[in-house]
Design an enzyme around this catalytic site. Sequence first.
Site, PDB file in Angstrom:
ATOM      1  N   GLU A 132       2.829   5.961  -5.659  1.00 54.09           N
ATOM      2  CA  GLU A 132       1.998   5.160  -4.763  1.00 54.09           C
ATOM      3  C   GLU A 132       1.739   3.760  -5.339  1.00 54.09           C
ATOM      4  OE1 GLU A 132      -0.262   6.375  -1.848  1.00 54.09           O
ATOM      5  OE2 GLU A 132      -0.160   4.201  -1.674  1.00 54.09           O
TER       6      GLU A 132
ATOM      7  N   ASP B  64       6.677  -5.258  20.081  1.00 55.81           N
ATOM      8  CA  ASP B  64       5.975  -4.137  20.704  1.00 55.81           C
ATOM      9  C   ASP B  64       6.753  -2.843  20.452  1.00 55.81           C
ATOM     10  OD1 ASP B  64       4.189  -2.704  22.159  1.00 55.81           O
ATOM     11  OD2 ASP B  64       4.636  -3.637  24.096  1.00 55.81           O
ATOM     12  N   VAL B  65       6.039  -1.811  20.053  1.00 58.30           N
ATOM     13  CA  VAL B  65       6.664  -0.501  19.858  1.00 58.30           C
ATOM     14  C   VAL B  65       6.230   0.367  21.028  1.00 58.30           C
ATOM     15  CG1 VAL B  65       6.851   1.497  18.320  1.00 58.30           C
ATOM     16  CG2 VAL B  65       6.595  -0.807  17.360  1.00 58.30           C
TER      17      VAL B  65
ATOM     18  N   SER C 258       1.201   4.105   3.629  1.00 59.52           N
ATOM     19  CA  SER C 258       0.898   3.317   2.442  1.00 59.52           C
ATOM     20  C   SER C 258       2.080   2.426   2.073  1.00 59.52           C
ATOM     21  CB  SER C 258       0.466   4.180   1.266  1.00 59.52           C
ATOM     22  OG  SER C 258       1.216   5.328   1.196  1.00 59.52           O
TER      23      SER C 258
ATOM     24  N   ASP D  63       3.100   0.217  -3.578  1.00 55.50           N
ATOM     25  CA  ASP D  63       2.200  -0.830  -3.094  1.00 55.50           C
ATOM     26  C   ASP D  63       2.555  -2.184  -3.690  1.00 55.50           C
ATOM     27  OD1 ASP D  63       0.880   1.232  -1.900  1.00 55.50           O
ATOM     28  OD2 ASP D  63      -0.970   1.053  -3.059  1.00 55.50           O
TER      29      ASP D  63
ATOM     30  N   ASP E 195      -1.413   0.457  21.568  1.00 59.90           N
ATOM     31  CA  ASP E 195      -1.523   1.915  21.689  1.00 59.90           C
ATOM     32  C   ASP E 195      -2.068   2.487  20.385  1.00 59.90           C
ATOM     33  OD1 ASP E 195       0.843   2.686  19.882  1.00 59.90           O
ATOM     34  OD2 ASP E 195       1.846   1.394  21.348  1.00 59.90           O
TER      35      ASP E 195
END
Length: 556
Positions: free
Chosen positions: A266, A510-511, A468, A270, A536
């Site tokens: 992680e 836009d998805v 993440s 990042d 959405d």
Amino acid sequence: MYIVVTFSICLLFTSLVWGGYLEYDQDVLIPEDWANVGRLEPTEELELTFALKQQNINLLEKTLGLVSDPDSARYGDYLSLDEVSSLVRPSKLTQKVVHRWLQSHGIKNCLSVHTQDFLQCTMTAKVAETLLPGSRFHRYVREGRSLVRSSAPYSVPDDVHQHLDFVGGLHRLPPEGKDLGKKQKQSKAGFHLGVYPYILRARYNLTSTDVGRAQNNSQAVAQFLEQYYHPADLAEFMGIFGRTFPHQFEVDRVVGHQERGKAGLEASLDIEYIMSTGANISTWVFTNPGRHESQEPFLQWMVLLSNMSDLPWVHTISYGDDEDSLSTAYMMRINTEFMKAGVRGISLLFASGDDGASCRKVGTGNTFRPSFPASSPYVTTVGGTSFKNPFKVTYEVTHYISGGGFSNVFEMPSYQSSAVAAYLKTANLPPQSYFNISGRAYPDMAALSDNYWVVVNRLPMPWVSGTSASTPVVGGILSLINDRRLLKGLPALGFLNPRLYQLKGQPLFDVTEGCHLGCLDEQVQGQGFCAAPLWDPVTGWGTPNYPALLAALLSK
Ligand SMILES: *[C@@H]1O[C@H](CO)[C@@H](O)[C@H](O)[C@H]1NC(C)=O
Ligand SMILES: *[C@@H]1O[C@H](CO)[C@@H](O)[C@H](O)[C@H]1NC(C)=O
Ligand SMILES: *[C@@H]1O[C@H](CO)[C@@H](O)[C@H](O)[C@H]1NC(C)=O
Ligand SMILES: *[C@@H]1O[C@H](CO)[C@@H](O)[C@H](O)[C@H]1NC(C)=O
Ligand SMILES: CC(=O)N[C@H]1CO[C@H](CO)[C@@H](O)[C@@H]1O
């Protein structure tokens, strides 16, 4: 009159029904994978964090609205830490009552913060258990890590009750090593190249000159998993994946404890990705704040922000808990801490979570399960997407893990009400019993979250997935926009949502396809919400088209 009446009923309720419990709805169960290794010796020391009641929260909220609304004359007119402090610092009475209470138990070893609304005190277990009737401190261990928590709820005396929001260090557990989805196998084995900086920069239209240049720009990642990043991993990552754009090879500042242990996935993810989209921008890492067994790392990070006058403009954070596991008092207060950051012009980006709408059994049925801080109205929450055709850098669709939904704690903020109403009116929705139609809806935007390459412990590792990953990618892009703004003498973007929602999705991709996970039951059959045109609750407004977003955000 109305307010006075409600207040006294509230007090009556609190003192008669709940005694002096500040966090009566906090989940105090310790999961079974933490083994209880016994009660603390009376003389053992622990550290508690007292969140003192602040003043002028309404004014703080109003100020945040003004400084983040591009139509307001005060847009970008951010407050310094000193000014935040004058606004919210607890009243003299509150400070006196709390200090006297602590002193009467012989507690002297306390640190305060600049805003004077947190006190962090060391005391013995015996003193703590007398101070907070009900509390019983035990030590728990899991996978070589130990922590101190109370097995039972705590209370505070009636005369102190109204001067505190909560006491930290008794209940909440550090976040788990979240299931950064690592796929074992790839169905179309071998061919799919995965996501790495070149792909992201191509998809989001970043050219090799779209890198940071401003002197005093900076960005940060914060992580709380007892993980370390290795400078050598970052250097190797940039050596392999950073050939196509100018970038930095090193983190500029580490705040917190960074040890030499094994690097964590992680932490590496990042840092490697915020420095790939936010390329050539000075990067800070906040790591493992709060190393005492009794501290809550996320809370310690918040305390730290209230004590540092000079902070990066953008922070990305991949921490989240189920709303229903946290006390309302805690979430309300942390939400105020987010406002304190926002009025200073700091952008906070949280990952939306990796369980879709998530699920919780309630009585005989199920409901979706929102996650906090993703559900806070005062942070920007980032969801996840994947490529529709994994062999082409084009069209993005919903990544089924992308966290999203409606808060059961925070009301829907006005900046998003028309966007959400439009979705609710036209979308094919799950049954209303599964979600709270009046709550803050999230995420706000998204980015790719599937099939990342990460270098960890000197090895390039494929197929890393999760929001993440998308969060630092968006964080770096906002940092680039801040960079251009700073070069033009404009203030940083600060709390982005009011402005983002005003753009109505125009500068974003836009998805519109795909649904995320929901409850595995007969009614919804594993499905939560589905993406749709415009906003959405799966991918927000969509993913960043950098040149368009920059153009839209480079005025005022
Ligand atoms: C906050 O900063 C001040 C001065 O820099 C320091 O004395 C104090 O201990 C800090 N507080 C905490 C909680 O670390
Ligand atoms: C950005 O990318 C899209 C799709 O990859 C492309 O159609 C568009 O022309 C690019 N440039 C701008 C300024 O939007
Ligand atoms: C990288 O940033 C520094 C300022 O921090 C700037 O002087 C330098 O020109 C930047 N590099 C590129 C390639 O833009
Ligand atoms: C729905 O959300 C509101 C806040 O917007 C909250 O007051 C209410 O309790 C929530 N309802 C449920 C059933 O959780
Ligand atoms: C957040 C950040 O990077 N701030 C820096 C701005 O520049 C001054 C001095 O030029 C530094 O001291 C700060 O750390």
